[in-house]
Design an enzyme around this catalytic site. Structure first.
Site, PDB file in Angstrom:
ATOM      1  N   LYS A   1       0.803  -1.221   0.000  1.00 28.00           N
ATOM      2  CA  LYS A   1       0.000   0.000   0.000  1.00 28.00           C
ATOM      3  C   LYS A   1       0.840   1.277   0.000  1.00 28.00           C
ATOM      4  O   LYS A   1       0.309   2.359  -0.200  1.00 28.00           O
ATOM      5  CB  LYS A   1      -0.954  -0.015   1.190  1.00 28.00           C
TER       6      LYS A   1
HETATM    7  C1  LIG Z   1      -4.378  -4.548   1.864  1.00 33.33           C
HETATM    8  C2  LIG Z   1      -3.681  -5.830   1.800  1.00 33.33           C
HETATM    9  C3  LIG Z   1      -4.181  -6.890   1.033  1.00 33.33           C
HETATM   10  C4  LIG Z   1      -5.492  -6.807   0.300  1.00 33.33           C
HETATM   11  O1  LIG Z   1      -5.438  -5.920  -0.795  1.00 33.33           O
HETATM   12  P1  LIG Z   1      -6.817  -5.391  -1.458  1.00 33.33           P
HETATM   13  O2  LIG Z   1      -6.371  -4.442  -2.506  1.00 33.33           O
HETATM   14  O3  LIG Z   1      -7.581  -4.731  -0.374  1.00 33.33           O
HETATM   15  O4  LIG Z   1      -7.510  -6.584  -2.004  1.00 33.33           O
HETATM   16  C5  LIG Z   1      -3.439  -8.056   0.966  1.00 33.33           C
HETATM   17  N1  LIG Z   1      -2.283  -8.205   1.641  1.00 33.33           N
HETATM   18  C6  LIG Z   1      -1.777  -7.210   2.407  1.00 33.33           C
HETATM   19  C7  LIG Z   1      -0.523  -7.457   3.149  1.00 33.33           C
HETATM   20  C8  LIG Z   1      -2.450  -5.990   2.503  1.00 33.33           C
HETATM   21  O5  LIG Z   1      -1.942  -5.029   3.260  1.00 33.33           O
END
Ligand SMILES: *Cc1c(COP(=O)(O)O)cnc(C)c1O
Length: 431
Positions: free
Chosen positions: A107
């Site tokens: 993210k």
């Molecule tokens: C946010 C996150 C996900 C999920 O991603 P989405 O885009 O919400 O489907 C998977 N793994 C980790 C480590 C995350 O931080």
């Protein structure tokens, strides 16, 4: 580029407005008015381009002319100042490591990109924007880090008490400055509900400019399409049939991959890998969308009962179930499966995955059973030390803490506890 609301009531709007508002006035998610495929030579020669060049070419159509080319180039290069390596594990499985950023989860890219866009739009604006963000674990840290010190922007993070890892909590509660953390007595879904409610609360929105830094925000969501291009660049020489297994929670990541595919990236198929929060796995079996409250798992960033971005996926496929099904498979795995997979990956390849990556790995294995010719890349969405308690339980090895993790571990947590929406509202009103 203009954006329209998927609820189809609110008027179309600019990229700037979509970023500042987060959600359309009719509560719909914004979606780009068009997606133009890139020139085929772009993909034919992608290995000659830097990540920054790839990202700029790919994102430009969604943003120009509102951010001038030179500014956008700077935003892209500041956002992407770390690596995105693909690591080959077996003949048919590789992993794309998305955890080399400052908070060690994928993210970081979206958060850094969005923070810079908002900072640009806000530079001549005297009023503050308040970013509300609900986190199941990793968004909070990435957004806190990405937005720290951005002028004119205040960030309020809501996280479910006791349901994020120790490191995740430190990352989102220790920065100070323009970042505040609220510890919610409830689940991630409760946090997400409170944020949505605040957006609909006229008493608040008439006094303050609220926006969201969850993947509902187009500036957080769209840059995630870069990952798939970076992986393709590294793998195209070796493999013909590339498929991606995406550990999914709110389905922003996999949906961004589908946008990359729409732009011409040769991806054969997607796999949405789920934990027990498996509404999409069930949907693809039954053609009936039946969300359930989220349950807690060891891959906590995917503990989402009703994924916000699924509606964007439906838009990409124009609600055609069969077309969607031909391009997306989904499997769901228990915590027990996940721990076994962590062990299996380590004992067979010496690679230490995190619980989310392990779910992605299992998705690859399930898909390869019936599609043995494919090369499956699972997204390693976080560094294993973010989930050290789970990983240590299974893997008996010394796992050194990277500097990004070491730097927060001894810091003092600062968070305000809240129980419900009324307490949240009181907090926002006194800001
Ligand atoms: C946010 C996150 C996900 C999920 O991603 P989405 O885009 O919400 O489907 C998977 N793994 C980790 C480590 C995350 O931080």
């Amino acid at each position: 580029m203009n954006y329209y609301s998927l609820n189809n009531i609110a008027a179309d709007t600019t990229f700037e407005n979509a970023v500042i508002k987060g959600l359309a006035p009719d509560r719909g998610l914004y979606f780009p008015e068009s997606i133009t495929p890139l020139n085929p030579t772009f993909f034919e020669t992608i290995e000659t381009l830097s990540n920054e060049e790839i990202a700029f070419e790919a994102i430009q159509q969604f943003i120009s002319p509102e951010i001038p080319e030179a500014v956008l180039k700077t935003i892209v290069s500041e956002t992407l100042n770390f690596d995105f390596p693909v690591v080959k594990l077996t003949e048919s499985i590789s992993t794309l490591e998305l955890f080399h950023g400052p908070t060690m989860a994928f993210k970081d890219v979206g958060a850094r990109f969005m923070a810079r866009c908002l900072g640009y739009f806000n530079q001549n604006n005297s009023s503050e924007v308040t970013v509300l963000v609900a986190t199941s674990g990793d968004t909070g840290g990435a957004v806190a880090n990405g937005f720290l010190g951005v002028k004119g922007v205040r960030v309020v993070i809501l996280y479910p008490s006791g349901k994020v890892s120790n490191i995740q909590e430190k990352q989102l509660t220790t920065l100070g400055q323009n970042i505040t953390a609220l510890e919610v007595d409830g689940t991630f879904d409760d946090c997400q509900e409170m944020v949505k409610k605040a957006f609909m609360d006229d008493e608040l929105t008439s006094k303050m400019q609220l926006t969201s830094a969850n993947s509902i925000n187009v500036a957080r969501w769209l840059p995630q399409l870069f990952y798939f291009m970076f992986a393709y660049k590294q793998l195209k020489k070796s493999y013909k049939e590339i498929v991606f297994s995406v550990p999914s929670g709110n389905f922003g990541n996999v949906c961004a991959g589908m946008i990359a595919q729409k732009m011409g990236l040769p991806i054969k198929h997607f796999i949405a890998s789920n934990n027990d929060n498996n509404v999409v796995t069930r949907f693809l079996k039954s053609n009936s969308y039946d969300p359930k409250p989220s349950v807690q798992t060891v891959s906590n960033a995917m503990d989402v009962g009703n994924p916000s971005n699924f509606i964007r996926i439906q838009a990409i496929y124009k609600n055609d179930f069969e077309t969607l099904k031909s391009n997306l498979s989904s499997y769901s795995f228990t915590d027990e499966d996940t721990k076994k997979a962590l062990d299996e990956i380590y004992s067979t390849t010496n690679y230490i995955a995190d619980p989310h990556g392990a779910v992605g790995y299992l998705g690859c294995k399930s898909y390869l059973e019936t599609n043995p010719k494919a090369h499956c890349v699972f997204l390693e969405t976080a560094h294993p030390t973010k989930f050290l308690d789970v990983v240590k339980e299974v893997i008996d090895a010394d796992i050194p803490l990277p500097t990004q993790i070491q730097s927060v571990i001894d810091k003092q947590k600062v968070a305000t506890e809240i129980k419900d929406y009324s307490e949240f509202k009181v907090f926002l009103k006194q800001l």
